[in-house]
Design a protein around this motif. Structure first.
Motif, PDB file in Angstrom:
ATOM      1  N   THR A 159       0.852  -1.179   0.000  1.00 26.42           N
ATOM      2  CA  THR A 159       0.000   0.000   0.000  1.00 26.42           C
ATOM      3  C   THR A 159       0.895   1.238   0.000  1.00 26.42           C
ATOM      4  O   THR A 159       2.103   1.160   0.237  1.00 26.42           O
ATOM      5  N   GLU A 160       0.303   2.398  -0.244  1.00 24.27           N
ATOM      6  CA  GLU A 160       1.081   3.638  -0.219  1.00 24.27           C
ATOM      7  C   GLU A 160       1.699   3.874   1.157  1.00 24.27           C
ATOM      8  O   GLU A 160       2.844   4.325   1.272  1.00 24.27           O
ATOM      9  N   GLU A 161       0.969   3.540   2.203  1.00 28.47           N
ATOM     10  CA  GLU A 161       1.502   3.702   3.560  1.00 28.47           C
ATOM     11  C   GLU A 161       2.670   2.760   3.800  1.00 28.47           C
ATOM     12  O   GLU A 161       3.685   3.153   4.391  1.00 28.47           O
ATOM     13  N   GLU A 162       2.540   1.529   3.319  1.00 26.38           N
ATOM     14  CA  GLU A 162       3.618   0.551   3.497  1.00 26.38           C
ATOM     15  C   GLU A 162       4.870   0.939   2.706  1.00 26.38           C
ATOM     16  O   GLU A 162       5.991   0.674   3.142  1.00 26.38           O
ATOM     17  N   ARG A 163       4.680   1.578   1.575  1.00 29.03           N
ATOM     18  CA  ARG A 163       5.820   2.013   0.760  1.00 29.03           C
ATOM     19  C   ARG A 163       6.650   3.088   1.483  1.00 29.03           C
ATOM     20  O   ARG A 163       7.838   3.240   1.209  1.00 29.03           O
ATOM     21  N   LYS A 164       6.018   3.798   2.405  1.00 27.96           N
ATOM     22  CA  LYS A 164       6.702   4.868   3.128  1.00 27.96           C
ATOM     23  C   LYS A 164       7.266   4.405   4.464  1.00 27.96           C
ATOM     24  O   LYS A 164       7.915   5.180   5.162  1.00 27.96           O
ATOM     25  N   ASP A 165       7.024   3.145   4.816  1.00 30.59           N
ATOM     26  CA  ASP A 165       7.471   2.650   6.121  1.00 30.59           C
ATOM     27  C   ASP A 165       8.999   2.621   6.171  1.00 30.59           C
ATOM     28  O   ASP A 165       9.651   2.170   5.227  1.00 30.59           O
ATOM     29  N   GLU A 166       9.562   3.100   7.267  1.00 32.72           N
ATOM     30  CA  GLU A 166      11.013   3.166   7.414  1.00 32.72           C
ATOM     31  C   GLU A 166      11.605   1.898   8.017  1.00 32.72           C
ATOM     32  O   GLU A 166      12.827   1.793   8.162  1.00 32.72           O
ATOM     33  N   ASP A 167      10.765   0.943   8.343  1.00 37.27           N
ATOM     34  CA  ASP A 167      11.216  -0.306   8.954  1.00 37.27           C
ATOM     35  C   ASP A 167      11.239  -1.411   7.903  1.00 37.27           C
ATOM     36  O   ASP A 167      10.189  -1.819   7.407  1.00 37.27           O
ATOM     37  N   PRO A 168      12.412  -1.934   7.542  1.00 39.47           N
ATOM     38  CA  PRO A 168      12.467  -2.987   6.512  1.00 39.47           C
ATOM     39  C   PRO A 168      11.728  -4.253   6.921  1.00 39.47           C
ATOM     40  O   PRO A 168      11.194  -4.966   6.065  1.00 39.47           O
ATOM     41  N   GLN A 169      11.676  -4.525   8.228  1.00 39.01           N
ATOM     42  CA  GLN A 169      10.938  -5.704   8.662  1.00 39.01           C
ATOM     43  C   GLN A 169       9.445  -5.543   8.408  1.00 39.01           C
ATOM     44  O   GLN A 169       8.750  -6.507   8.095  1.00 39.01           O
ATOM     45  N   ALA A 170       8.954  -4.320   8.540  1.00 38.32           N
ATOM     46  CA  ALA A 170       7.538  -4.072   8.268  1.00 38.32           C
ATOM     47  C   ALA A 170       7.223  -4.295   6.792  1.00 38.32           C
ATOM     48  O   ALA A 170       6.179  -4.857   6.438  1.00 38.32           O
ATOM     49  N   VAL A 171       8.138  -3.856   5.916  1.00 35.55           N
ATOM     50  CA  VAL A 171       7.951  -4.074   4.472  1.00 35.55           C
ATOM     51  C   VAL A 171       7.986  -5.565   4.166  1.00 35.55           C
ATOM     52  O   VAL A 171       7.158  -6.084   3.403  1.00 35.55           O
ATOM     53  N   LEU A 172       8.924  -6.254   4.763  1.00 34.99           N
ATOM     54  CA  LEU A 172       9.039  -7.698   4.567  1.00 34.99           C
ATOM     55  C   LEU A 172       7.776  -8.419   5.009  1.00 34.99           C
ATOM     56  O   LEU A 172       7.243  -9.278   4.297  1.00 34.99           O
ATOM     57  N   ARG A 173       7.258  -8.047   6.159  1.00 34.38           N
ATOM     58  CA  ARG A 173       6.066  -8.719   6.670  1.00 34.38           C
ATOM     59  C   ARG A 173       4.829  -8.379   5.847  1.00 34.38           C
ATOM     60  O   ARG A 173       3.917  -9.202   5.716  1.00 34.38           O
ATOM     61  N   ALA A 174       4.791  -7.182   5.302  1.00 36.24           N
ATOM     62  CA  ALA A 174       3.663  -6.814   4.447  1.00 36.24           C
ATOM     63  C   ALA A 174       3.604  -7.703   3.213  1.00 36.24           C
ATOM     64  O   ALA A 174       2.530  -8.178   2.816  1.00 36.24           O
ATOM     65  N   VAL A 175       4.763  -7.937   2.612  1.00 34.25           N
ATOM     66  CA  VAL A 175       4.816  -8.820   1.434  1.00 34.25           C
ATOM     67  C   VAL A 175       4.485 -10.249   1.846  1.00 34.25           C
ATOM     68  O   VAL A 175       3.751 -10.967   1.152  1.00 34.25           O
ATOM     69  N   ASP A 176       5.007 -10.674   2.979  1.00 29.91           N
ATOM     70  CA  ASP A 176       4.744 -12.039   3.453  1.00 29.91           C
ATOM     71  C   ASP A 176       3.265 -12.267   3.713  1.00 29.91           C
ATOM     72  O   ASP A 176       2.749 -13.364   3.497  1.00 29.91           O
ATOM     73  N   SER A 177       2.559 -11.217   4.160  1.00 35.21           N
ATOM     74  CA  SER A 177       1.131 -11.368   4.446  1.00 35.21           C
ATOM     75  C   SER A 177       0.326 -11.654   3.180  1.00 35.21           C
ATOM     76  O   SER A 177      -0.775 -12.197   3.253  1.00 35.21           O
ATOM     77  N   ARG A 178       0.907 -11.297   2.022  1.00 37.39           N
ATOM     78  CA  ARG A 178       0.200 -11.508   0.750  1.00 37.39           C
ATOM     79  C   ARG A 178       0.773 -12.667  -0.058  1.00 37.39           C
ATOM     80  O   ARG A 178       0.107 -13.191  -0.953  1.00 37.39           O
ATOM     81  N   HIS A 179       2.017 -13.030   0.250  1.00 35.07           N
ATOM     82  CA  HIS A 179       2.655 -14.168  -0.431  1.00 35.07           C
ATOM     83  C   HIS A 179       3.383 -15.009   0.600  1.00 35.07           C
ATOM     84  O   HIS A 179       4.611 -15.149   0.557  1.00 35.07           O
ATOM     85  N   TYR A 180       2.615 -15.552   1.534  1.00 37.17           N
ATOM     86  CA  TYR A 180       3.185 -16.264   2.671  1.00 37.17           C
ATOM     87  C   TYR A 180       4.087 -17.424   2.231  1.00 37.17           C
ATOM     88  O   TYR A 180       3.683 -18.278   1.440  1.00 37.17           O
ATOM     89  N   GLY A 181       5.314 -17.409   2.753  1.00 30.56           N
ATOM     90  CA  GLY A 181       6.226 -18.516   2.513  1.00 30.56           C
ATOM     91  C   GLY A 181       6.717 -18.658   1.085  1.00 30.56           C
ATOM     92  O   GLY A 181       7.265 -19.699   0.713  1.00 30.56           O
ATOM     93  N   SER A 182       6.572 -17.621   0.267  1.00 27.36           N
ATOM     94  CA  SER A 182       6.946 -17.707  -1.149  1.00 27.36           C
ATOM     95  C   SER A 182       8.453 -17.544  -1.334  1.00 27.36           C
ATOM     96  O   SER A 182       9.173 -17.111  -0.435  1.00 27.36           O
ATOM     97  N   ASP A 183       8.937 -17.860  -2.536  1.00 22.63           N
ATOM     98  CA  ASP A 183      10.345 -17.650  -2.858  1.00 22.63           C
ATOM     99  C   ASP A 183      10.696 -16.167  -2.792  1.00 22.63           C
ATOM    100  O   ASP A 183      11.824 -15.804  -2.431  1.00 22.63           O
ATOM    101  N   LEU A 184       9.748 -15.328  -3.157  1.00 22.67           N
ATOM    102  CA  LEU A 184       9.969 -13.878  -3.082  1.00 22.67           C
ATOM    103  C   LEU A 184      10.268 -13.445  -1.651  1.00 22.67           C
ATOM    104  O   LEU A 184      11.218 -12.697  -1.399  1.00 22.67           O
ATOM    105  N   VAL A 185       9.460 -13.933  -0.715  1.00 23.29           N
ATOM    106  CA  VAL A 185       9.659 -13.586   0.691  1.00 23.29           C
ATOM    107  C   VAL A 185      10.979 -14.149   1.202  1.00 23.29           C
ATOM    108  O   VAL A 185      11.711 -13.483   1.937  1.00 23.29           O
TER     109      VAL A 185
END
Length: 237
Positions: free
Chosen positions: A60-86
């Motif tokens: 999301t636009e808010e997630e794109r502005k997050d300064e915490d890399p772990q938050a960005v990582l978890r956001a992607v994981d929430s949509r592609h859980y356990g994927s090669d991308l994550v």
């Protein structure tokens, strides 16, 4: 003011007295991992990398502005859980943490506090969302690894188990054979507090500045210190 200081000291003394096991968050209470290696830049790098892959829609636009890399990582994981991308993102984050570790800034009073707590017979563990490999490397560089080994519980590939999930705290308690009431968690974020509450472990917040303290208290933390030095004084007393 004197009465308030005495009251705070008594609360710290009570927390310390019953803490047979101390569960430490890593980045914050033990050191400033990204003191010389910007975590914000890592988060921005994740966003740019996803854009080059044509996957900007994952944030999301808010997630794109997050300064915490772990938050960005978890956001992607929430949509592609356990994927090669994550898995690739997690690997990249670990690499960035490894780059940051040599420039990590020890938290004032943390080193002597860790050594003193070990010397008086308490058992220590690290319960963190950072890579356990990074934690071990940093502790070894400070001569502190023996104070924790083998009880270092960090990020795994299952990102759903990161704090605020209490998974790493429960792993530590089980390995140490300790009841939650005999432990103390030292953390610097609301997610640390949430994990401690879920695990029924008493919590002490460490806030390096007013903003951090405000966030912890708004999340419900009752005991927060701005320095670890009072803890050291209580232990030595």
């Amino acid at each position: 003011m004197a009465a308030e200081t005495e009251y705070d000291t008594e609360r710290l003394r009570a927390l310390v007295a019953r803490a047979r096991v101390v569960l430490w968050d890593f980045d914050g209470p033990i050191c400033g991992l990204f003191a010389q290696h910007s975590s914000q830049r890592i988060a921005e790098g994740f966003v740019e990398w996803l854009d080059t892959l044509g996957l900007s829609h994952l944030l999301t636009e808010e997630e794109r502005k997050d300064e915490d890399p772990q938050a960005v990582l978890r956001a992607v994981d929430s949509r592609h859980y356990g994927s090669d991308l994550v898995a690739e993102m997690e690997k990249r984050l670990t690499q960035e943490e490894l780059k940051a570790a040599p420039g990590a800034m020890p938290t004032p009073w943390a080193d002597p506090l860790i050594r003193t707590w070990t010397a008086v017979g308490s058992r220590l563990a690290v319960t963190t969302n950072n890579s356990p490999e990074v934690v071990r490397g940093y502790l070894e560089s400070r001569g502190l690894l023996s104070c924790f080994t083998p009880h270092i519980y960090g990020r795994t590939r299952d990102l759903g188990l990161l704090k605020p999930d209490p998974h790493c705290l429960n792993r530590a308690l089980n390995a140490l054979g300790a009841a939650p009431s005999d432990a103390l968690m030292i953390g610097d974020t609301p997610s640390d507090l949430a994990a401690a509450l879920e695990a029924e472990v008493p919590f002490l917040g460490y806030a390096r500045n007013e903003k951090k303290e405000k966030h912890l208290r708004q999340a419900g933390a009752e005991d927060v210190v701005r320095s670890l030095e009072p803890l050291l004084r209580v232990l030595r007393g």
